[in-house]
Design a protein around this motif. Structure first.
Motif, mmCIF file in Angstrom:
data_model
loop_
_atom_site.group_PDB
_atom_site.id
_atom_site.type_symbol
_atom_site.label_atom_id
_atom_site.label_comp_id
_atom_site.label_asym_id
_atom_site.label_seq_id
_atom_site.Cartn_x
_atom_site.Cartn_y
_atom_site.Cartn_z
ATOM 1 N N GLU A 183 0.897 -1.124 -0.260
ATOM 2 C CA GLU A 183 0.094 0.058 -0.045
ATOM 3 C C GLU A 183 0.850 1.080 0.108
ATOM 4 N N LEU A 184 1.918 1.139 0.897
ATOM 5 C CA LEU A 184 2.780 2.376 0.847
ATOM 6 C C LEU A 184 3.975 2.566 -0.274
ATOM 7 N N GLY A 185 4.026 1.559 -1.108
ATOM 8 C CA GLY A 185 4.611 1.677 -2.151
ATOM 9 C C GLY A 185 6.205 1.263 -1.703
ATOM 10 N N LEU A 186 6.607 0.376 -0.656
ATOM 11 C CA LEU A 186 7.931 0.296 -0.359
ATOM 12 C C LEU A 186 8.690 -0.944 -1.227
ATOM 13 N N PHE A 187 7.843 -2.036 -1.268
ATOM 14 C CA PHE A 187 8.554 -3.076 -1.945
ATOM 15 C C PHE A 187 7.516 -4.164 -2.678
ATOM 16 N N MET A 188 7.712 -4.959 -3.293
ATOM 17 C CA MET A 188 6.880 -5.944 -4.222
ATOM 18 C C MET A 188 7.472 -7.066 -4.363
ATOM 19 N N PHE A 189 6.775 -8.246 -4.482
ATOM 20 C CA PHE A 189 7.363 -9.560 -4.875
ATOM 21 C C PHE A 189 6.832 -9.929 -6.300
ATOM 22 N N SER A 190 7.501 -10.764 -7.098
ATOM 23 C CA SER A 190 6.843 -11.244 -8.211
ATOM 24 C C SER A 190 7.201 -12.577 -8.477
ATOM 25 N N PRO A 191 6.210 -13.411 -8.922
ATOM 26 C CA PRO A 191 6.460 -14.652 -8.889
ATOM 27 C C PRO A 191 7.527 -15.257 -10.017
ATOM 28 N N ARG A 192 7.707 -14.285 -10.999
ATOM 29 C CA ARG A 192 8.660 -14.493 -12.319
ATOM 30 C C ARG A 192 10.020 -14.299 -11.707
ATOM 31 N N VAL A 193 10.057 -13.319 -10.457
ATOM 32 C CA VAL A 193 11.538 -13.279 -9.813
ATOM 33 C C VAL A 193 11.723 -14.416 -8.882
ATOM 34 N N GLY A 194 10.837 -14.796 -8.245
ATOM 35 C CA GLY A 194 11.108 -16.137 -7.313
ATOM 36 C C GLY A 194 10.538 -15.692 -6.036
ATOM 37 N N THR A 195 10.398 -16.765 -4.993
ATOM 38 C CA THR A 195 9.867 -16.706 -3.842
ATOM 39 C C THR A 195 10.943 -16.134 -2.571
ATOM 40 N N GLY A 196 10.594 -15.302 -1.805
ATOM 41 C CA GLY A 196 11.334 -14.708 -1.065
ATOM 42 C C GLY A 196 12.465 -13.337 -1.533
ATOM 43 N N LEU A 197 12.205 -13.171 -2.713
ATOM 44 C CA LEU A 197 13.285 -12.162 -3.293
ATOM 45 C C LEU A 197 12.405 -10.940 -3.645
ATOM 46 N N PRO A 198 12.719 -10.026 -2.567
ATOM 47 C CA PRO A 198 11.873 -8.560 -2.603
ATOM 48 C C PRO A 198 12.405 -7.710 -3.809
ATOM 49 N N LEU A 199 11.529 -6.948 -4.570
ATOM 50 C CA LEU A 199 12.007 -5.942 -5.310
ATOM 51 C C LEU A 199 11.619 -4.637 -4.675
ATOM 52 N N TRP A 200 12.665 -3.611 -4.548
ATOM 53 C CA TRP A 200 12.461 -2.638 -3.449
ATOM 54 C C TRP A 200 12.081 -1.592 -4.416
ATOM 55 N N LEU A 201 10.838 -0.945 -4.253
ATOM 56 C CA LEU A 201 10.198 0.306 -5.092
ATOM 57 C C LEU A 201 10.988 1.561 -4.557
ATOM 58 N N PRO A 202 10.682 2.581 -5.127
ATOM 59 C CA PRO A 202 11.635 3.714 -4.703
ATOM 60 C C PRO A 202 11.353 4.415 -3.225
ATOM 61 N N LYS A 203 10.125 4.472 -3.061
ATOM 62 C CA LYS A 203 9.853 4.941 -1.402
ATOM 63 C C LYS A 203 10.904 3.679 -0.502
ATOM 64 N N GLY A 204 10.771 2.412 -0.880
ATOM 65 C CA GLY A 204 11.244 1.349 0.007
ATOM 66 C C GLY A 204 13.025 1.605 -0.153
ATOM 67 N N ALA A 205 13.075 1.869 -1.489
ATOM 68 C CA ALA A 205 14.641 2.087 -1.602
ATOM 69 C C ALA A 205 15.305 3.335 -0.813
ATOM 70 N N MET A 206 14.571 4.312 -0.824
ATOM 71 C CA MET A 206 14.888 5.666 -0.131
ATOM 72 C C MET A 206 14.880 5.340 1.417
ATOM 73 N N LEU A 207 13.905 4.545 1.977
ATOM 74 C CA LEU A 207 14.001 4.062 3.392
ATOM 75 C C LEU A 207 15.223 3.368 3.722
ATOM 76 N N ARG A 208 15.670 2.324 2.911
ATOM 77 C CA ARG A 208 16.753 1.563 3.160
ATOM 78 C C ARG A 208 17.891 2.485 3.151
ATOM 79 N N GLN A 209 17.966 3.513 2.207
ATOM 80 C CA GLN A 209 19.466 4.251 2.037
ATOM 81 C C GLN A 209 19.267 5.283 3.310
ATOM 82 N N VAL A 210 18.207 5.675 3.871
ATOM 83 C CA VAL A 210 18.117 6.670 5.037
ATOM 84 C C VAL A 210 18.791 5.662 6.297
ATOM 85 N N MET A 211 18.347 4.418 6.175
ATOM 86 C CA MET A 211 18.933 3.581 7.347
ATOM 87 C C MET A 211 20.551 3.312 7.356
#
Length: 598
Positions: A209-237
């Motif tokens: 809902e907040l646009g932080l991360f997503m998963f894709s069955p074509r990428v695989g189980t347990g492998l998150p894709l970080w969206l712009p807001k989530g990537a920014m959150l990671r970078q701040v930390m």
């Protein structure tokens, strides 16, 4: 509750017996179901079963009702030691529910896996009905259990999942039925209420809902894709921790995603960590490589790349290193337990006389990190070696010295701790900080490990003041644990409403009409030039042609800490209308006053 204490508790026995009660109900309701294993776990119990036809979530109330009926029958639960031949006869006895050749596949394999000389036990649930007919349910099990099914009163079946037999994807996938049980009705109700609240805070839902991360069955189980807001959150930390590390003399390093199997043979991970490794790869020269499961052997290689003097120590290498570990699909839980994740890893190489000081400094850094993140409620757990296990490497003297170093440092700091045998890493004891979140759930986050054994395996040295070679000691540490796990925890802790310094978007500017857009863009540029904490302010302009009310609602749902509203009067007076996520409408104020508020 510590792992060892839990396993010795009445609650553990109660939940174990609830798992057997579940299995008994299933064998009565679903003839032909094949039982495998049914242990207690942290918050309840489960049983893995091979059903003749697929089970659905809608079937759980029927099973739960039969469990309640069986529990009230006051069936005695007795331990029955047997020899191997008698055990096989019981497993193949088709007069006992759940037994017989047609359903014995998994129990026979479990029996074969019991080492020669080990005691074999069944737990026997017995009753005689009103007509005088004798009934029993038997299960191959080590125990322990409660004395009677009448003690199992406060339980609930929760959900279904898939689980491969023995955790091997090459084996058949079984149906795992999860349940929970408590000693009192109040504890059960409190737990269920907590779960309902947890659903609202589920990081997987909020992350989407907040646009932080997503998963894709074509990428695989347990492998998150970080969206712009989530990537920014990671970078701040990352920025925050890097700044703290620079203050404390850490040097950054970067290491590869794959390595020769030789590196992990030397470290011992190939044997002790084998079940978590992804399949090996071979190049054209028949060299075998593995996907990196942890960073420490790489940092050891960097240390060993040149001769070290006692004057060089301590050496502190830090890396935000992405690693991959094979977790069963049923164990993967969003980003809290993923197959690919980034550790805030560091390894310190110290002299014996530096160990205590450096260990205390790492603890203080970890406490600083948790305090900054607003995680103030934690307990300290010292994970030690389980003397009955053979999963550890190194000499007992090294383990004793490392354990004493941890407990001694804790005592010097006045930090209370509890000891948990069996929770050590395979190469050394560790101090874990167990966080209690807003819902009262415990999470293992920051970890600090003292390691005498890997320096010995890799024959690490430094030249001492006496001009002779000496062995350094390693400290492994990760204050976040992993970025993924910490962000998942923080998302649920704050229900997505992150503190201002951590929010991916800190300020949203809402022009009321198109004629206000130019000033909104100018204001955004001014704010983006300002530094807050470690980074420039993070600002967006919501210039969509929507009503102001809709913009406010949607930015509120996105948990933006502040909205600045621009209308005709604001342009005339040089003000902004300020709206706070927590406090609502704060009225018009000058930009200077708003900045002072921040």
């Amino acid at each position: 509750m510590a792992a060892q204490a839990y396993e010795q508790s009445y609650l553990y026995r109660l939940r174990h017996s609830a798992a057997h009660l579940l299995a008994q109900a299933v064998t009565e309701l679903y003839p032909g179901a094949k039982l495998s294993i049914g242990p207690p776990v942290e918050n309840g119990f489960y049983y893995d079963i091979d059903f003749p036809t697929p089970l659905r979530e809608e079937d759980l109330p029927k099973i739960e009702q039969r469990m309640k009926e069986l529990a009230k029958l006051d069936q005695r639960i007795e331990c029955k030691p047997v020899d191997r031949e008698e055990a096989k006869r019981l497993i193949l006895d088709d007069t006992v529910p759940g037994m017989g050749a047609a359903v014995a596949e998994y129990k026979l394999q479990l029996l074969d896996a019991i080492p020669a000389g080990d005691q074999i036990t069944f737990y026997d649930q017995q009753r005689t009905d009103r007509e005088g007919k004798f009934h029993r349910f038997l299960d191959l099990c080590r125990g322990p259990h409660v004395d009677s099914t009448k003690e199992i009163k406060n339980f609930k079946l929760m959900n279904l999942a898939g689980a491969y037999w023995r955790g091997d994807v090459k084996n058949k996938q079984l149906t795992r039925i999860y349940g929970t049980a408590f000693e009192t009705k109040e504890e059960l109700e409190s737990y269920l209420i907590m779960l309902e609240e947890a659903k609202k805070r589920d990081h997987r839902l909020l992350g989407r809902e907040l646009g932080l991360f997503m998963f894709s069955p074509r990428v695989g189980t347990g492998l998150p894709l970080w969206l712009p807001k989530g990537a920014m959150l990671r970078q701040v930390m990352i920025d925050f921790l890097q700044k703290e590390q620079v203050k404390r003399g850490y040097d950054p390093v970067v290491t590869p995603q794959i390595a020769s199997i030789k590196l992990y043979e030397k470290s011992g991970h190939i044997i002790t960590f084998k079940e978590k490794l992804f399949p090996f790869m071979e190049d054209e020269e028949k060299e075998t490589y593995i996907l990196k499961p942890m960073n420490c052997p790489f940092h050891i290689e960097i240390y060993q790349s040149q001769m070290r003097s006692y004057r060089d120590l301590p050496i502190r290498y830090a890396e935000f290193g992405t690693v991959h570990r094979y977790e069963q699909s049923g164990e993967v839980t969003g980003i809290l337990r993923a197959r690919g994740f980034t550790q805030d890893d560091a390894h310190l190489f110290v002299r014996p006389d530096q160990l205590e000081e450096e260990f205390i400094a790492v603890v203080e850094l970890t406490k600083r990190v948790l305090d900054k993140l607003g995680l103030h409620d934690f307990r300290a757990r010292v994970g030690t070696k389980d003397p009955a296990s053979d999963k550890y490497i190194g000499h007992d003297d090294n383990w004793t010295a490392a354990t004493n170093a941890i407990t001694g440092a804790c005592e010097k700091m006045g930090m209370e701790y509890f000891v948990s045998p069996g929770d050590a890493a395979f190469y050394g004891p560790k101090l874990d900080l167990i966080i209690k979140d807003a819902l009262g759930r415990d999470w293992q986050m920051g970890t600090i490990q003292v390691d005498y054994n890997l320096p010995e395996r890799f024959e690490l040295e430094y030249i001492g003041e006496d001009s002779k070679p000496h062995r350094p000691i390693m400290i492994h540490r990760a204050p976040f644990g992993s970025l993924e796990r910490m962000i998942g925890l923080l998302t649920e802790q704050y229900a997505g409403a992150f503190p201002f310094w951590l929010s991916p978007v800190q300020i949203a500017i809402l022009p009321i009409a198109d004629r206000h857009n130019d000033r909104a863009a100018e204001l955004a540029s001014e704010l983006k030039e300002m530094i807050y904490d470690t980074r420039n302010l993070r600002v967006t302009v919501d210039d969509r042609r929507e009503t102001l009310g809709k913009k406010i609602r949607e930015n509120q749902l996105q948990k933006v800490p502040y909205m600045l509203i621009l209308g005709d009067r604001d342009l005339e007076n040089g003000t902004v209308g300020v709206r706070s996520r927590e406090e609502g409408d704060l009225g018009a104020m000058s930009l200077e006053d708003f900045i002072a508020r921040l």
